[in-house]
Design a protein around this motif. Structure first.
Motif, PDB file in Angstrom:
ATOM      1  N   ASP A 177       0.845  -1.189   0.000  1.00  0.00           N
ATOM      2  CA  ASP A 177       0.000   0.000   0.000  1.00  0.00           C
ATOM      3  C   ASP A 177       0.881   1.240   0.000  1.00  0.00           C
ATOM      4  OD1 ASP A 177       0.916   0.245   2.662  1.00  0.00           O
ATOM      5  OD2 ASP A 177      -0.873  -0.697   3.479  1.00  0.00           O
ATOM      6  N   LEU A 178       0.230   2.392  -0.076  1.00  0.00           N
ATOM      7  CA  LEU A 178       0.901   3.690   0.029  1.00  0.00           C
ATOM      8  C   LEU A 178       0.631   4.262   1.412  1.00  0.00           C
ATOM      9  CD1 LEU A 178      -0.225   5.221  -3.380  1.00  0.00           C
ATOM     10  CD2 LEU A 178       2.146   4.795  -2.776  1.00  0.00           C
ATOM     11  N   THR A 179       1.636   4.924   1.985  1.00  0.00           N
ATOM     12  CA  THR A 179       1.380   5.621   3.236  1.00  0.00           C
ATOM     13  C   THR A 179       1.403   7.129   3.058  1.00  0.00           C
ATOM     14  OG1 THR A 179       3.723   5.567   3.866  1.00  0.00           O
ATOM     15  CG2 THR A 179       2.343   3.730   4.594  1.00  0.00           C
ATOM     16  N   ALA A 180       1.995   7.614   1.963  1.00  0.00           N
ATOM     17  CA  ALA A 180       2.028   9.062   1.736  1.00  0.00           C
ATOM     18  C   ALA A 180       2.308   9.346   0.270  1.00  0.00           C
ATOM     19  CB  ALA A 180       3.093   9.722   2.611  1.00  0.00           C
TER      20      ALA A 180
ATOM     21  N   THR B   8       5.735   7.273  -0.516  1.00  0.00           N
ATOM     22  CA  THR B   8       6.164   6.341   0.517  1.00  0.00           C
ATOM     23  C   THR B   8       5.305   5.095   0.394  1.00  0.00           C
ATOM     24  OG1 THR B   8       6.796   8.146   1.986  1.00  0.00           O
ATOM     25  CG2 THR B   8       6.549   5.973   2.972  1.00  0.00           C
ATOM     26  N   VAL B   9       5.973   3.966   0.145  1.00  0.00           N
ATOM     27  CA  VAL B   9       5.318   2.703  -0.150  1.00  0.00           C
ATOM     28  C   VAL B   9       5.724   1.687   0.908  1.00  0.00           C
ATOM     29  CG1 VAL B   9       5.051   0.878  -1.888  1.00  0.00           C
ATOM     30  CG2 VAL B   9       5.463   3.235  -2.608  1.00  0.00           C
TER      31      VAL B   9
ATOM     32  N   LEU C 194       5.054 -11.934   7.330  1.00  0.00           N
ATOM     33  CA  LEU C 194       5.189 -10.824   6.393  1.00  0.00           C
ATOM     34  C   LEU C 194       5.440  -9.537   7.160  1.00  0.00           C
ATOM     35  CD1 LEU C 194       4.870  -9.952   3.341  1.00  0.00           C
ATOM     36  CD2 LEU C 194       2.526  -9.329   3.955  1.00  0.00           C
ATOM     37  N   LYS C 195       6.506  -8.837   6.836  1.00  0.00           N
ATOM     38  CA  LYS C 195       6.805  -7.534   7.425  1.00  0.00           C
ATOM     39  C   LYS C 195       6.462  -6.446   6.427  1.00  0.00           C
ATOM     40  CE  LYS C 195      10.738  -6.355   8.953  1.00  0.00           C
ATOM     41  NZ  LYS C 195      12.218  -6.308   9.115  1.00  0.00           N
ATOM     42  N   LEU C 196       5.888  -5.359   6.905  1.00  0.00           N
ATOM     43  CA  LEU C 196       5.624  -4.215   6.047  1.00  0.00           C
ATOM     44  C   LEU C 196       6.747  -3.207   6.230  1.00  0.00           C
ATOM     45  CD1 LEU C 196       1.773  -3.776   6.529  1.00  0.00           C
ATOM     46  CD2 LEU C 196       3.013  -5.076   4.787  1.00  0.00           C
ATOM     47  N   GLU C 197       7.547  -3.036   5.198  1.00  0.00           N
ATOM     48  CA  GLU C 197       8.730  -2.181   5.266  1.00  0.00           C
ATOM     49  C   GLU C 197       8.502  -0.901   4.454  1.00  0.00           C
ATOM     50  OE1 GLU C 197      12.607  -1.172   6.469  1.00  0.00           O
ATOM     51  OE2 GLU C 197      11.370  -2.866   7.075  1.00  0.00           O
ATOM     52  N   PRO C 198       8.454   0.271   5.098  1.00  0.00           N
ATOM     53  CA  PRO C 198       8.255   1.511   4.340  1.00  0.00           C
ATOM     54  C   PRO C 198       9.517   1.924   3.594  1.00  0.00           C
ATOM     55  CG  PRO C 198       8.477   1.982   6.684  1.00  0.00           C
ATOM     56  CD  PRO C 198       8.494   0.501   6.553  1.00  0.00           C
ATOM     57  N   VAL C 199       9.347   2.307   2.347  1.00  0.00           N
ATOM     58  CA  VAL C 199      10.441   2.820   1.520  1.00  0.00           C
ATOM     59  C   VAL C 199       9.927   4.049   0.783  1.00  0.00           C
ATOM     60  CG1 VAL C 199      11.584   0.573   1.238  1.00  0.00           C
ATOM     61  CG2 VAL C 199       9.831   1.304  -0.410  1.00  0.00           C
ATOM     62  N   THR C 200      10.840   4.878   0.320  1.00  0.00           N
ATOM     63  CA  THR C 200      10.461   6.109  -0.372  1.00  0.00           C
ATOM     64  C   THR C 200      11.085   6.134  -1.759  1.00  0.00           C
ATOM     65  OG1 THR C 200      10.268   7.312   1.705  1.00  0.00           O
ATOM     66  CG2 THR C 200      10.516   8.633  -0.287  1.00  0.00           C
TER      67      THR C 200
ATOM     68  N   LEU D 225      -2.605   0.655  -5.866  1.00  0.00           N
ATOM     69  CA  LEU D 225      -2.399   0.721  -4.421  1.00  0.00           C
ATOM     70  C   LEU D 225      -3.310   1.756  -3.801  1.00  0.00           C
ATOM     71  CD1 LEU D 225       1.497   0.521  -4.138  1.00  0.00           C
ATOM     72  CD2 LEU D 225      -0.162  -1.346  -4.070  1.00  0.00           C
ATOM     73  N   THR D 226      -3.828   1.436  -2.642  1.00  0.00           N
ATOM     74  CA  THR D 226      -4.627   2.383  -1.871  1.00  0.00           C
ATOM     75  C   THR D 226      -3.794   2.961  -0.742  1.00  0.00           C
ATOM     76  OG1 THR D 226      -5.478   0.588  -0.498  1.00  0.00           O
ATOM     77  CG2 THR D 226      -6.778   1.198  -2.428  1.00  0.00           C
ATOM     78  N   ILE D 227      -4.276   4.055  -0.162  1.00  0.00           N
ATOM     79  CA  ILE D 227      -3.594   4.686   0.958  1.00  0.00           C
ATOM     80  C   ILE D 227      -3.894   3.900   2.230  1.00  0.00           C
ATOM     81  CG2 ILE D 227      -3.386   6.779   2.348  1.00  0.00           C
ATOM     82  CD1 ILE D 227      -2.318   7.297  -0.348  1.00  0.00           C
ATOM     83  N   ALA D 228      -2.860   3.573   2.981  1.00  0.00           N
ATOM     84  CA  ALA D 228      -3.044   2.859   4.237  1.00  0.00           C
ATOM     85  C   ALA D 228      -3.877   3.695   5.194  1.00  0.00           C
ATOM     86  CB  ALA D 228      -1.679   2.552   4.877  1.00  0.00           C
ATOM     87  N   PRO D 229      -4.657   3.062   6.078  1.00  0.00           N
ATOM     88  CA  PRO D 229      -5.480   3.813   7.040  1.00  0.00           C
ATOM     89  C   PRO D 229      -4.628   4.796   7.836  1.00  0.00           C
ATOM     90  CG  PRO D 229      -6.020   1.488   7.116  1.00  0.00           C
ATOM     91  CD  PRO D 229      -4.831   1.618   6.218  1.00  0.00           C
TER      92      PRO D 229
END
Length: 317
Positions: free
Chosen positions: A235-238, A245-246, A285-291, A312-316
């Motif tokens: 997903d996307l966070t920003a 930021t994915v 499964l780990k969610l790892e943020p990357v930019t 991809l949707t924006i994470a809550p």
């Protein structure tokens, strides 16, 4: 009072290596250039297979929501647990009146049916927390017949099962608009903003009626499995102009996590590469943020996952 939510805990499994289900076995160490080449080939297939319907450009297809936060809520373990579970209690009347407004897109406007504040609250409120004997219903209140227990290393705030005792208190409701990422770029969407006593920012519930929302279309992914060493975007966070930021889905023991992106005028495809561990590793499964930074602002272009081909949707938030 609705039926209380159930909390499930899944066991941790051990497996040899950390390759995801469906991944091809590695034939040996893969270089960064090999990963990039495999990614580019698959990203091209994903981009060319993306064929959304006309509603993608003419309707309302939200890529986040419908429950949002407008800023940093300053969560505690208890308030975050309550927010994620949807536990609320209203201390003010919630008006049943409906309002009329429109969604403002970068490329135009669209008038759609909206829900009342009362209906939005019914959608927001998912029940009540499980009772916690001997615990106050709100942090900071003394336990009847016993001492106050403060959150901390030895207190109740350190365990998920012990923090699920609080409902968020609604003390006000207002109508407004909030920015929401959609298939047509960032839009200003009508919403109900619920003031919460325990949080530093309102909880937002988008006001567009469910009948007016177009679902995100299903994508066509390449038939073969994702090559080993490549990982999917979850997903996307920003989204900030050209900066994305994915969150990548990686194994618990993966190293060398590197974002990969292929940018086209109509779509952006993202994923990542990793170095797999050898030996035993927790199969989680780990969610790892990357930019990643694009050559141009994202605008209304969809961001597609290299594995599934789905937008991809924006994470809550």
């Amino acid at each position: 009072m609705r039926r209380p939510a159930l909390l499930l805990v899944l066991p941790l499994l051990l497996a040899a290596g950390c390759a995801p289900n469906g991944a091809e076995p590695a034939d040996g160490p893969s270089s960064g250039s090999h990963h990039a080449e495999a990614f580019d080939q698959r990203a091209t297939e994903v981009a060319e297979a993306w064929r959304p319907g006309t509603d993608w450009r003419t309707g309302y297809v939200p890529l986040e929501g419908p429950t949002l936060l407008t800023g940093d809520p300053r969560f505690t373990p208890e308030t975050e647990a309550a927010f994620r579970a949807g536990w609320y209690r209203a201390q003010v009347p919630i008006p049943p009146t409906r309002v009329g407004d429109e969604i403002r897109f970068p490329d135009g406007r669209l008038t759609l049916p909206l829900v009342s504040a009362a209906e939005a609250y019914r959608q927001l409120d998912q029940g009540d927390p499980l009772p916690c004997p001997g615990r106050p219903k709100r942090p900071g209140l003394p336990t009847p017949g016993g001492p106050t227990v403060e959150p901390g290393p030895d207190g109740w705030a350190t365990s998920t099962s012990q923090t699920a005792c609080l409902s968020l208190t609604v003390t006000g409701v207002t109508y407004g608009t909030v920015p929401v990422r959609t298939s047509r770029g960032e839009a200003q969407v009508p919403a109900w903003l619920f003031t919460i006593e325990e949080l530093a920012t309102p909880v937002v519930r988008l006001a567009v009626a469910a009948t007016a929302i177009t679902a995100v279309p299903e994508a066509t992914a390449p038939a073969r499995a994702l090559p080993d060493g490549l990982v999917a975007a979850q997903d996307l966070t920003a989204v900030d102009g050209a900066r994305l930021t994915v969150r990548l889905g990686v194994g618990a023991c993966d190293t060398g996590i590197t974002p990969l992106v292929r940018e086209r005028p109509d779509v952006v495809v993202v994923g990542g590469s990793v170095t797999r561990a050898t030996g035993l590793c927790p199969a989680v499964l780990k969610l790892e943020p990357v930019t990643v930074t694009l050559a141009a602002p994202l605008g209304a272009r969809p961001v597609l996952d290299v594995f599934t081909g789905a937008p991809l949707t924006i994470a809550p938030r």
